[in-house]
Scaffold this motif. Structure first.
Motif, PDB file in Angstrom:
ATOM      1  N   TYR A   1       0.353   5.259   1.202  1.00 59.51           N
ATOM      2  CA  TYR A   1      -0.455   6.241   1.912  1.00 59.51           C
ATOM      3  C   TYR A   1       0.151   7.616   1.711  1.00 59.51           C
TER       4      TYR A   1
ATOM      5  N   LEU B   1       3.966   7.335   2.418  1.00 62.96           N
ATOM      6  CA  LEU B   1       4.371   6.175   3.209  1.00 62.96           C
ATOM      7  C   LEU B   1       4.071   4.896   2.438  1.00 62.96           C
TER       8      LEU B   1
ATOM      9  N   TYR C   1      -3.435   0.378  -3.424  1.00 63.57           N
ATOM     10  CA  TYR C   1      -3.399  -0.927  -2.756  1.00 63.57           C
ATOM     11  C   TYR C   1      -3.208  -1.979  -3.835  1.00 63.57           C
TER      12      TYR C   1
ATOM     13  N   GLY D   1      -3.868  11.981   9.657  1.00 63.51           N
ATOM     14  CA  GLY D   1      -3.821  10.538   9.503  1.00 63.51           C
ATOM     15  C   GLY D   1      -3.409  10.132   8.102  1.00 63.51           C
ATOM     16  N   PRO D   2      -2.755   8.984   7.954  1.00 65.79           N
ATOM     17  CA  PRO D   2      -2.419   8.483   6.617  1.00 65.79           C
ATOM     18  C   PRO D   2      -3.683   8.212   5.795  1.00 65.79           C
TER      19      PRO D   2
ATOM     20  N   GLN E   1       0.320  11.314   3.673  1.00 68.02           N
ATOM     21  CA  GLN E   1       0.104  11.899   4.998  1.00 68.02           C
ATOM     22  C   GLN E   1       0.492  13.365   4.983  1.00 68.02           C
TER      23      GLN E   1
ATOM     24  N   MET F   1       0.816  -1.204   0.000  1.00 63.40           N
ATOM     25  CA  MET F   1       0.000   0.000   0.000  1.00 63.40           C
ATOM     26  C   MET F   1       0.849   1.252   0.000  1.00 63.40           C
TER      27      MET F   1
ATOM     28  N   LEU G   1      -5.125   6.340   2.440  1.00 63.70           N
ATOM     29  CA  LEU G   1      -4.793   5.270   1.502  1.00 63.70           C
ATOM     30  C   LEU G   1      -4.923   5.761   0.066  1.00 63.70           C
TER      31      LEU G   1
ATOM     32  N   LEU H   1       0.279  -3.821   9.672  1.00 67.02           N
ATOM     33  CA  LEU H   1       0.941  -3.125   8.578  1.00 67.02           C
ATOM     34  C   LEU H   1       2.345  -2.738   9.013  1.00 67.02           C
TER      35      LEU H   1
END
Lengths: 111, 113
Positions: A36, A88, A49, A43-44, A38, A34, A46, A99
């Protein structure tokens, strides 16, 4: 050796450029990968994926996984100043819940 | 899909005090996770919670930590006796039925003085 390695940067590119991000990993049991995004003190979120090896495209974002090299990449085409954030990578073993994250790469897109 | 909401957004506490961080799902999710991120460091897994039970926990998640879903809705992380090194962003995440994708909340910033 760290389980997931990611160059923290920082990476600075002009608007419209292609941003190239990558992570390497040591655990061959990782099957889910994944990316992400940020923003500072948030918060991260998404972005992408993927399962196992191959490519996945979503709009300006392309994720690539090369399990033979234990290497994953994220490309951002036609980058915008709003893409400025920390990216990330994160990975997951099948049947697992934890994760494992990379350190994150900070990207700045200059207008 | 919507993520989760977290309260409070910022918590300041004295060392040795107990804190409870809350995660409120938008809909009826089954998989929940807590992660933390110390300033400038990686996001670290703490615990996963499925069907009202802990399914996995990390070595960080020692006896000082506990999780529960007391009313079938809110999902809480309790730190019994906070230490200075507990200062971090704490993120709640939820998973879909497949449990592979994880969607994060906005986080609670915990400051221990």
């Amino acid at each position: 050796q760290k389980e997931v390695e990611q160059d923290p940067g920082p990476l600075s590119v002009p608007e419209g450029a292609i941003v190239s991000l990558n992570c390497t990993y040591s655990n061959s049991a990782f099957q889910y990968f994944m990316w992400y995004r940020q923003y500072s003190r948030k918060g991260p979120e998404l972005l992408m994926y993927t399962y196992s090896s191959g490519n996945k495209e979503d709009g300006r974002f392309t994720a690539q996984v090369d399990k033979s090299s234990k290497y994953i990449s994220l490309f951002i085409r036609d980058s915008q100043p709003s893409d400025s954030a920390t990216y990330l990578c994160a990975m997951l073993v099948t049947g697992d819940y934890k994760l494992s994250f990379g350190a994150g790469t900070t990207v700045t897109v200059r207008a | 899909e919507p993520e989760v909401t977290q309260t409070p957004s910022h918590q300041v506490t004295q060392m040795g005090q107990e804190v409870i961080l809350r995660c409120v799902p938008i809909s009826n999710h089954l998989y929940f996770y807590w992660y933390r991120q110390i300033l400038g460091q990686k996001v670290e897994f703490l615990v996963s919670f499925y069907n009202n039970e802990i399914s996995e926990k990390s070595e960080i998640f020692d006896d000082q930590f506990s999780v529960e879903r007391p009313d079938g809705s809110n999902f809480t992380l309790k730190i019994r006796s906070t230490k200075l090194e507990d200062s971090a962003m704490y993120f709640c995440a939820r998973g879909p039925s497949g449990a592979n994708e994880q969607f994060f909340g906005p986080g609670t910033r915990l400051t221990v003085l």
